[in-house]
Structures are given as structure tokens and as C-alpha cells.
Design an enzyme around this catalytic site. Structure first.
Site, PDB file in Angstrom:
ATOM      1  N   GLU A 500       0.821  -1.226   0.000  1.00 18.72           N
ATOM      2  CA  GLU A 500       0.000   0.000   0.000  1.00 18.72           C
ATOM      3  C   GLU A 500       0.853   1.273   0.000  1.00 18.72           C
ATOM      4  OE1 GLU A 500      -3.412   0.195   2.521  1.00 18.72           O
ATOM      5  OE2 GLU A 500      -4.038  -1.827   2.041  1.00 18.72           O
TER       6      GLU A 500
HETATM    7  C1  LIG Z   1       3.219  -9.689   0.862  1.00 19.09           C
HETATM    8  C2  LIG Z   1       2.727  -8.751  -0.188  1.00 19.09           C
HETATM    9  C3  LIG Z   1       1.363  -8.635  -0.425  1.00 19.09           C
HETATM   10  C4  LIG Z   1       0.912  -7.829  -1.460  1.00 19.09           C
HETATM   11  N1  LIG Z   1      -0.421  -7.804  -1.778  1.00 19.09           N
HETATM   12  C5  LIG Z   1      -0.800  -7.205  -2.940  1.00 19.09           C
HETATM   13  C6  LIG Z   1      -2.126  -7.344  -3.435  1.00 19.09           C
HETATM   14  O1  LIG Z   1      -2.978  -7.982  -2.812  1.00 19.09           O
HETATM   15  N2  LIG Z   1      -2.443  -6.759  -4.612  1.00 19.09           N
HETATM   16  C7  LIG Z   1      -1.531  -6.036  -5.326  1.00 19.09           C
HETATM   17  O2  LIG Z   1      -1.867  -5.534  -6.384  1.00 19.09           O
HETATM   18  N3  LIG Z   1      -0.261  -5.848  -4.868  1.00 19.09           N
HETATM   19  C8  LIG Z   1       0.124  -6.428  -3.712  1.00 19.09           C
HETATM   20  N4  LIG Z   1       1.409  -6.281  -3.259  1.00 19.09           N
HETATM   21  C9  LIG Z   1       2.340  -5.451  -4.009  1.00 19.09           C
HETATM   22  C10 LIG Z   1       2.828  -4.232  -3.258  1.00 19.09           C
HETATM   23  O3  LIG Z   1       1.870  -3.225  -3.281  1.00 19.09           O
HETATM   24  C11 LIG Z   1       4.158  -3.832  -3.938  1.00 19.09           C
HETATM   25  O4  LIG Z   1       5.106  -4.758  -3.458  1.00 19.09           O
HETATM   26  C12 LIG Z   1       4.568  -2.444  -3.637  1.00 19.09           C
HETATM   27  O5  LIG Z   1       3.789  -1.579  -4.384  1.00 19.09           O
HETATM   28  C13 LIG Z   1       6.044  -2.180  -3.958  1.00 19.09           C
HETATM   29  O6  LIG Z   1       6.397  -2.641  -5.234  1.00 19.09           O
HETATM   30  P1  LIG Z   1       7.727  -3.519  -5.423  1.00 19.09           P
HETATM   31  O7  LIG Z   1       7.712  -4.564  -4.386  1.00 19.09           O
HETATM   32  O8  LIG Z   1       7.780  -3.937  -6.825  1.00 19.09           O
HETATM   33  O9  LIG Z   1       8.918  -2.536  -5.076  1.00 19.09           O
HETATM   34  P2  LIG Z   1       9.570  -1.454  -6.050  1.00 19.09           P
HETATM   35  O10 LIG Z   1       8.516  -0.635  -6.695  1.00 19.09           O
HETATM   36  O11 LIG Z   1      10.567  -2.134  -6.907  1.00 19.09           O
HETATM   37  O12 LIG Z   1      10.296  -0.497  -5.013  1.00 19.09           O
HETATM   38  C14 LIG Z   1      11.561  -0.833  -4.437  1.00 19.09           C
HETATM   39  C15 LIG Z   1      11.983   0.288  -3.494  1.00 19.09           C
HETATM   40  O13 LIG Z   1      12.137   1.506  -4.206  1.00 19.09           O
HETATM   41  C16 LIG Z   1      11.429   2.538  -3.539  1.00 19.09           C
HETATM   42  N5  LIG Z   1      10.947   3.503  -4.525  1.00 19.09           N
HETATM   43  C17 LIG Z   1      10.303   3.267  -5.685  1.00 19.09           C
HETATM   44  N6  LIG Z   1      10.035   4.424  -6.309  1.00 19.09           N
HETATM   45  C18 LIG Z   1      10.514   5.417  -5.520  1.00 19.09           C
HETATM   46  C19 LIG Z   1      10.537   6.840  -5.599  1.00 19.09           C
HETATM   47  N7  LIG Z   1      10.023   7.506  -6.610  1.00 19.09           N
HETATM   48  N8  LIG Z   1      11.111   7.518  -4.606  1.00 19.09           N
HETATM   49  C20 LIG Z   1      11.649   6.875  -3.552  1.00 19.09           C
HETATM   50  N9  LIG Z   1      11.657   5.541  -3.428  1.00 19.09           N
HETATM   51  C21 LIG Z   1      11.093   4.826  -4.388  1.00 19.09           C
HETATM   52  C22 LIG Z   1      10.283   1.831  -2.828  1.00 19.09           C
HETATM   53  O14 LIG Z   1       9.856   2.604  -1.713  1.00 19.09           O
HETATM   54  C23 LIG Z   1      10.966   0.541  -2.397  1.00 19.09           C
HETATM   55  O15 LIG Z   1      11.645   0.771  -1.203  1.00 19.09           O
HETATM   56  C24 LIG Z   1       1.858  -7.070  -2.214  1.00 19.09           C
HETATM   57  C25 LIG Z   1       3.210  -7.160  -1.931  1.00 19.09           C
HETATM   58  C26 LIG Z   1       3.657  -8.006  -0.939  1.00 19.09           C
HETATM   59  C27 LIG Z   1       5.124  -8.121  -0.699  1.00 19.09           C
END
Ligand SMILES: Cc1cc2nc3c(=O)[nH]c(=O)nc-3n(C[C@H](O)[C@H](O)[C@H](O)COP(=O)(O)OP(=O)(O)OC[C@H]3O[C@@H](n4cnc5c(N)ncnc54)[C@H](O)[C@@H]3O)c2cc1C
Length: 828
Positions: A500
Site C-alpha cells: 500500500e
Molecule cells: C506480501 C505482499 C502482499 C501484497 N499484496 C498485494 C495485493 O494484494 N495486490 C496487489 O496488487 N499488490 C500487492 N502487493 C504489491 C505491493 O503493493 C508492492 O510490493 C509495492 O507496491 C512495492 O512494489 P515492489 O515490491 O515492486 O517494489 P519497487 O517498486 O521495486 O520499489 C523498491 C523500493 O524503491 C522505492 N521507490 C520506488 N520508487 C521510488 C521513488 N520515486 N522515490 C523513492 N523511493 C522509491 C520503494 O519505496 C521501495 O523501497 C503485495 C506485496 C507483498 C510483498
């Protein structure tokens, strides 16, 4: 005299700004000051007249609407329009989602404390309270986290209870068979479940958060609502929501998943529909869901819908067994028991009726998601993370009194006390913010900035609290097993940090980035006016903005010089908190001014200056957290015994606000502004705030290790099993037994110190032998011995750690697993 007039100038300007003086007052005061300067400085008459003329002329331009617009506003308007960064529709939707609530006041430089006082503190209805005391309590009782971990799912009985008792339909109105609970009740349920196990907490949380039910309620067609909501409410349907793709996590608006409008066969007939290809991951409940929401970008290259070719992000509801859907596999998120997995599909045909809200809502998906996120983010994660904090406060506090090292309860060591203090005060503060924010949702607000504040800060502080708890309980927390009461929370903490809106992004980009535009009284109006090319509206917003900035500068300066002692605070606040309200008013003014200076001098570059933006976001957030803490203290009847928790939390906020201000100023790109900000506006008399005192910290830590009404209030709704074979049940009983045994322990120590009792050598390896000898020597009575014996029995249960066969009994179950037994190693 000239010096006197020069010295008087800043206070004079400050007083005018402080009192939001009208332009006319500025004109009069300025003319009089220049005249006085001319007279005192013996200026030639001509020079004095010239100065008066320039000043009067400049101000009269401002007083004359058409002159001001032509000469001043028009060039600024032009420059502003040029500098205004282009904004995509998705960025616009994200920015405009939700409402502005109390954070708007904190951004205004002059929070209206009566407003804060007027917000009702949320309460459960009788029905909600009964659900919490019965159905939720029963679900906690049925769930054994370790068993769930072992079988990597909740037992069928637990699933059945969740479905049958309506846990999956808490937010669905009664007319569809749901519970129709308030946001606060929803939050309470999640909080309590999270004190037991993340398995039921997450399973219940997801269907009640951003997902099919919520989207249907707000945007579904009547047919879709009738079709799905009763099933979702009764647990016949299990929902999931699939947005995240391998290529688009944080930047979810750029999902590559695509649908193309086309004709196809559906239920034997040719209909207009969409051919959708998608690859989603991390989707909670996906492996077990019966229906999932799917976000993708919809295109209409052949113009079959008669509009744009790129229609935009669209949300559809797809049954899990729809032809072409590949679902059912599972991820393994930090050993989580709750279900989470990928969802994929290639060229899956679905009718347009699958779109949530029907074809009319095609392309509205991002706006729908952002609007729902604004409310949902305020409930689930703050609820679950406060649950983990409460569990930590309750259990680790007890453990610190039951566990002895160096013949002392570990909670008495100052080092451990420091950790306990953070656990107690952070839990109090986060629970205040969780409760106040859930209350805002129940008032009909969808506070997008506040929801990001509580999501970020509650999950971050939960990480701190659980980490502190793990440090205090040492190896007991590290070795997993049925007797470990905290290790699983420790494992699950990063999930809340990531989902989220991952925390780094939330802090760096959203808190201030969105806050500055949404909460500022004039910036959004200026941007709107510039986009609409409406110079009149821009003129009004701009000059109100200038007045606002000048006023905040003056007020921050005056409050800084006077230590904010003269700030008016409503008479009905607790006397011991008056100064906090005054100091927060000062911070609010300084923040509003520094926010304006940052936006004014950095413009669009501020978006890339994430470190500055994050610190500005910290200031806004900390003010919100501090005010929620003050609100709770009042709402709970100013409990004197709880005061240390409140004081420590607020002192900590004040100190952190000061650090955040310092971080902004020290790194401000324009050094002249940095100097003026530090010396004149924010810290004119130096940095006044200190870390909370050790004495106060000691009081907070004591509240965690002493059974008391305060401890019960702080940890209300933690599930407390009666069974002493369960680790939390054992801790509860052991704490009481320890307190009871302490006077007997003191008696024994006194006897040993005075030499009246010499236990002799203890050669049996039994730590409790000394008590038997003391009883036999008549140092303690038989009844006292029994109390100590029970304490010792419970202590031993508390400190025990699980052990397992060296191969976890897996060697027999897993064919081909190598035997690495010590005997074999020795033989080799
Ligand atoms: C256990 C779990 C349950 C989930 N459940 C759902 C679900 O039910 N439905 C769904 O759709 N999604 C779900 N998600 C997805 C979740 O919302 C994403 O993991 C989240 O949006 C982050 O994306 P990412 O993991 O690809 O990280 P990335 O987007 O690759 O980010 C990696 C890091 O970079 C940082 N970052 C990225 N952009 C910026 C910026 N502009 N400035 C500063 N920092 C930045 C982020 O804060 C993070 O620390 C789930 C994820 C997990 C792990």
C-alpha cells in the site's frame, strides 16, 4: 534614534504580519516609519519624500485591482504557467483523491484547536463490541499461529469461522447481508486479530480493504452489487485484488497489462468485450480467491466504443475459473501463512460487463483505486501494526519483569528500560493516531495525506517497537516454535512496510509532495487557475497566498522570540498540555512558511529533492501524531497515570520535529534563505527542544512492567489466553506471580545479607534449591514457599524455548533428503 527605528523594524513587521494586518495598516505603518527615519536621520526632505512616494506607490499598486493584475500578477502568471510541470491524468487523480481533514489545519500555520476538540472520539456500537468480545475472541482462540505455520494454512475450522461469522463482509452494508461496521470497528477487529496471528488478520483485512467489495460498493452497477455483494458478505466468495505487475510495483500506474476492446464469444453468443493479457504478482488471497479484481490498461484501436483509443486504467472483476486465467500458485512472503500468489492470463476474453461499474467506468480505474486507497490505507495497516505493538508492549513488559539476569529483573536495567520506554510511548502514540484516523473515516472523510501519514509512521514505529521487543527478549525471540510469542510478528513487519505504498516512496514523495498541494490553502487553487488560464482566479489565490506567507513568517518569528508563551490555547485543554498546543502552533507557522519558501524557491525541482521533501513530510506527520496523542489524552479523561506515556511521546515528537527542521535548513540549496530561516523564523533563539528525560523514560518503562489499569488501557484488546501452556497465557500468570513473590524474595535477600541464612553450596544444578533450604531453615514460611514455587514454575514456562529433532522429522517425509546426522558425520 536611527538605530532604535532600525531595531524596531522587524518587531513592527512581525506584529503586523502576526495580526494579519490589512494592506491599509501596512501602508500607514510604513509611511510613518519612513517619515520617522527621515526625521531622525536628518535626510534631505527630497529623499524622504521620494522614499515615501516609492513605498506608497508600490502599495497603491497592490490596492488597485486592475493595476496590480496588469503590472504584477500578469508576468508572474505567465512565468508560473511556464514552470508548472505537466501532469498526467494518473498523477492528477492521485493528487486529487480524497479529502483534506485536520492536516489542513496543521498546514495552515494556525491550527484551530477547537476543531480538534470537537472531533468525536470513536466508540463501538453494542453490536460491534459484542462481535469483538465473542466472534473475534473465538477466532483468536481457534487460531494457533505455530500450527498454521506448520501446515502453511489456517485449519479448515478457522476458515469456516471466518466465513460463517461474516468476517469477510465487515464493510458491506447490512442490506447485502454484510455487517455494515464502522471504520473504527473494522480497525479494532484487525488490531485484535493481529495480537494473535497474522494469518487471520491478513485474511480478514484484505477483503475489507481496497478490493472488489469496496470498489463495487462505490462504483458497481446495481446488477454487479446484487450478484457479488451477498456472496462476499457471507464468505461464499473470497476476493483478491490484482494490480501489481513484475514491471510496475511502486509505479503502479504504468502497468503493462493490457486489454483490447473486441468482439468475442461469451456464453455462446458474440458480444463486445476485451481481450486481456496480464501478469500479476504478490496478490494476497489469489491462490484461494473465487473472484479477483484486475487492473489493466484498456485500448480501443478500432473505435468500437466510439471514444479514445487509449481509454486508460480499468478495473474488472474476474471469476477465478474464467477460461484462460492461470491462478492458484503461491509465493512464500517471509514464511507467511496467509495466501499470496501470482495471477496470469494471455489473451483472456471477458465481456465488458466485467468492468466494475460497467462500460461507462472503463478508463476510470486509477481514480477509483486512488479514492478508495485514501480511506482504506487509514484502517488495515495501522490496525494490524498497532496490534503487533500492543502485543509487544504487553508481553515484553511482562517478560522483562519475569526474566532475571545478574540476580536482577532485566526490566530494571537502564539499557532495557530505554527499549521498554520506546515500546510503551510509541504504542500509545500509534494507537492514538490509528483511533483518531479511523474516526475521521467514520465522519465521512477520505483523508489521503493523513492515510499516508498513519500508514508510514505506524508501520515504521511498529518496526522499531517489535525490534526493541526482540532485543529485550533475546534468544527467546529468535528461536521459532510454539513458545515464541514475538518472532512471527518480527518476520511479518516488512510486509506492512512494503505494501500500500512502500515506505521509502511514501515518505519521500507522498507525505509532503501530495500534502503540499492538497493541504495548502492556495497552491491547488493557483495550479487550477494556471491550467484553466484564469488570470483573475490566479490573482486572488496568489495575493492571498502572499498574505498567508507573510503572516506565517511574522507569526513564526514572534512565537520563536517569545517561546510561543503568548499563543492562545482553548481554556478547556488539560493544564499540563497547554505548552504543547502553544509549541505546535509555533511549529505549524514555521512549517507553513518553510513549505512556502521551499515551493517558491525550488518549484518543480522539489519533486526530485526527495530528502528535503521527506523531512518536510516528517514535520507535518509528527505534528499530526502529536495532536492525535493530545486528543487521546483528553478523550480518555486525562488519566494521570497515563500521563508519562503522553508526555514522552510528545517530547519525542517535538525533538524529532526540531531535527527535521534542522535537516531541511542545513540542506537548503539557497544558503541566504537557509540563514534567514534558521536565524529569524524557525530558531531565532537557538534550538529549544531536548530528548525526553531519562526520568520520564523510567516512568514509562515502569508502566510496562507493573500490572495496572494504565498497562491494561495501553494494551487493550490484546488476546490473552487463559492457558498457561500458551506463551502469552504463561506470561500473564508469571507476571502476577512474580509481583507476588517479590516481597518474599526481598526477605530471603535480607536474611542472606544479614548473615542469618547461609544456604551453603548448591551442587545439584537446581536453580530453585535455595528456596527449599530457606523454607527448611524457617527463613520463609511454607505458604511463601508455595507462592515462590508457583512463580518458578511459571517463570520456567515463560523462558522455555522449543527444540526439535535435528532434521525436524523431515528426513522420513522427504524422499532423497541427505542424512546429516552427527553420527554419520563422525563416521565419515
Ligand atoms: C506480501 C505482499 C502482499 C501484497 N499484496 C498485494 C495485493 O494484494 N495486490 C496487489 O496488487 N499488490 C500487492 N502487493 C504489491 C505491493 O503493493 C508492492 O510490493 C509495492 O507496491 C512495492 O512494489 P515492489 O515490491 O515492486 O517494489 P519497487 O517498486 O521495486 O520499489 C523498491 C523500493 O524503491 C522505492 N521507490 C520506488 N520508487 C521510488 C521513488 N520515486 N522515490 C523513492 N523511493 C522509491 C520503494 O519505496 C521501495 O523501497 C503485495 C506485496 C507483498 C510483498
Amino acid at each position: 534614534m536611527v538605530w532604535l527605528l532600525l531595531v524596531c523594524l522587524p518587531p513592527l513587521a512581525g506584529a503586523l504580519a502576526y495580526g494579519r494586518a490589512p494592506l491599509f495598516a501596512w501602508l500607514t505603518a510604513g509611511l510613518m516609519w519612513i517619515a520617522a527615519m527621515g526625521w531622525a536621520g536628518d535626510w534631505p526632505v527630497l529623499l524622504t519624500l521620494l522614499a515615501l512616494l516609492v513605498y506608497g506607490g508600490a502599495l497603491s499598486v497592490f490596492l488597485n485591482d486592475s493595476l496590480r493584475r496588469q503590472r504584477v500578477t500578469a508576468p508572474i502568471f505567465k512565468a508560473f504557467r511556464k514552470a508548472l510541470p505537466t501532469m498526467s491524468q494518473t498523477e492528477k487523480d492521485a493528487l486529487e483523491a480524497g479529502t483534506v481533514w485536520w492536516e489542513g489545519d496543521l498546514f495552515s500555520g494556525n491550527p484551530d484547536w477547537r476543531k480538534l476538540d470537537g472531533y468525536p472520539w470513536p466508540k463501538l456500537s453494542e453490536e460491534e463490541q459484542s462481535f469483538l468480545d465473542n466472534e473475534v475472541e473465538e477466532l483468536c482462540r481457534l487460531t494457533r499461529d505455530w500450527e498454521c505455520t506448520q501446515q502453511q494454512d489456517m485449519p479448515l475450522e478457522v476458515w469456516q469461522h471466518i466465513k460463517d461469522k461474516g468476517f469477510l463482509g465487515m464493510i458491506i452494508p447490512k442490506e447485502y447481508g454484510g455487517k455494515g461496521f464502522s471504520a473504527y470497528a473494522h480497525s479494532q477487529v484487525i488490531t485484535k486479530l493481529s495480537t494473535r496471528s497474522s494469518a487471520p488478520a491478513v485474511t480478514v483485512m484484505v477483503p475489507n480493504s481496497l478490493g472488489p467489495a469496496e470498489l463495487l460498493l462505490h462504483y458497481g452497477t446495481p446488477e454487479q452489487k446484487e450478484h457479488y455483494l451477498p456472496g462476499l458478505a457471507s464468505g461464499r466468495e473470497i476476493p483478491a485484488f490484482a494490480l501489481t505487475s513484475p514491471w510496475a510495483g511502486s509505479d503502479a500506474a504504468s502497468i503493462p497489462d493490457a486489454g483490447v476492446v473486441c468482439k468475442g464469444i461469451w456464453q455462446g453468443e458474440e458480444v463486445l468485450g476485451m481481450r486481456v493479457s496480464f501478469d500479476k504478482r504478490y496478490i494476497t488471497l489469489a491462490p484461494v480467491c473465487t473472484v479477483f479484481g484486475l487492473a489493466f490498461r484498456l485500448y480501443d484501436p478500432d473505435g468500437l466504443l466510439g471514444g479514445e483509443q487509449d481509454i486508460g486504467i480499468t478495473c474488472a472483476l474476474v471469476p477465478h475459473d474464467h477460461p484462460g486465467v492461470d491462478i492458484g500458485r503461491r509465493h512464500f512472503p517471509l514464511n507467511a501463512v496467509w495466501m499470496n500468489g501470482p495471477v496470469r492470463g494471455k489473451d483472456v476474453f471477458m465481456p465488458l460487463d466485467f468492468i466494475i461499474g460497467g462500460p461507462a467506468m472503463a478508463g476510470q480505474g486509477w481514480r477509483m483505486l486512488m479514492e478508495c486507497l485514501a480511506a482504506g490505507r487509514s484502517i488495515s495497516l495501522p490496525g494490524s501494526n498497532v496490534g503487533m505493538q500492543k502485543l509487544t508492549a504487553r508481553t515484553v513488559g511482562a517478560y522483562a519483569r519475569v526474566r532475571y539476569q545478574f540476580k536482577t529483573q532485566i526490566g530494571r536495567f537502564e539499557g532495557v528500560e530505554e527499549a521498554l520506554t520506546r515500546i510503551g510511548a510509541n504504542t500509545y502514540l500509534c494507537d492514538s493516531a490509528r483511533t483518531m484516523t479511523a474516526g475521521a473515516i467514520d465522519l465521512g472523510e477520505k483523508p489521503s495525506v493523513v492515510s499516508a501519514i498513519v500508514k508510514y509512521h505506524v508501520t515504521e514505529r511498529a518496526r522499531q517497537v517489535v525490534n526493541d521487543g526482540m532485543d529485550v527478549i533475546g534468544g527467546k525471540g529468535i528461536c521459532l516454535g510454539p513458545q515464541n510469542f514475538l518472532g512471527r510478528a518480527y518476520q511479518q513487519i516488512p510486509v506492512g512496510i512494503t505494501v500500500e505504498g512502500a515506505n521509502i516512496l511514501t515518505r519521500s514523495l507522498i507525505l509532503f509532495g501530495q500534502g503540499a498541494i492538497r493541504c495548502h490553502p492556495f497552491v491547488l487553487a493557483e495550479m487550477d487557475a494556471a491550467r484553466r488560464n484564469d488570470e483573475d482566479a490566479f490573482d486572488e489565490a496568489l495575493w492571498n497566498h502572499v498574505g498567508f506567507t507573510v503572516n506565517n513568517a511574522g507569526r513564526a518569528f514572534v512565537m520563536g522570540m517569545t517561546g510561543s508563551h503568548f499563543v492562545k490555547v482553548p481554556a478547556n485543554v488539560a493544564p499540563q498540555t497547554r505548552r504543547y498546543y502553544q509549541q505546535l502552533t509555533r511549529f505549524s507557522a514555521a512549517f507553513a512558511f518553510i513549505a512556502d519558501i521551499s515551493m517558491g524557491t525550488l518549484g518543480g525541482a522539489l519533486k526530485r529533492k526527495e530528502k528535503l521533501s521527506a523531512r518536510l513530510g516528517d514535520i507535518l506527520s509528527l505534528m499530526y501524531l502529536a495532536t492525535a496523542t493530545l486528543k487521546r489524552f483528553e478523550a480518555e479523561g486525562r488519566q494521570p497515570a497515563d500521563a508519562p506515556l503522553m508526555h514522552w511521546a510528545i517530547w519525542d515528537c517535538m525533538y524529532r520535529i526540531q531535527v527535521a527542521f534542522e535537516g531541511v535548513i542545513a540542506n537548503f540549496p539557497n544558503k541566504l534563505f537557509a540563514f534567514l530561516l534558521r536565524r529569524l523564523i524557525v530558531f531565532p533563539l537557538g534550538r529549544p527542544y531536548k530528548v525526553p528525560s531519562d526520568r520520564l523514560g523510567h516512568e514509562v518503562a515502569s508502566l510496562l512492567i507493573d500490572p495496572s489499569a494504565t498497562r491494561d488501557r495501553l494494551t487493550a484488546d490484546v488476546h490473552l489466553p487463559d492457558d498457561i501452556e500458551e506463551p502469552v497465557g504463561a506470561l500473564e500468570a508469571a507476571l502476577l506471580a512474580t509481583v507476588e513473590a517479590e516481597p518474599i524474595e526481598a526477605k530471603l535477600k535480607q536474611a542472606q545479607r544479614s548473615g542469618s541464612f547461609q544456604p551453603g553450596l548448591m551442587t545439584g544444578g537446581d536453580v530453585d534449591e535455595v528456596w527449599r533450604r530457606a523454607r527448611d531453615a524457617g527463613v520463609i514460611t511454607g505458604a511463601e514457599y508455595q507462592l515462590v514455587e508457583r512463580r518458578n514454575m511459571l517463570r520456567d514456562k515463560v523462558i522455555r524455548v522449543d527444540d526439535f529433532p535435528y532434521d525436524f522429522d523431515l528426513r522420513e517425509a522427504v524422499a532423497g533428503m541427505p542424512d546429516v546426522s552427527p553420527a554419520r558425520r563422525e563416521a565419515a
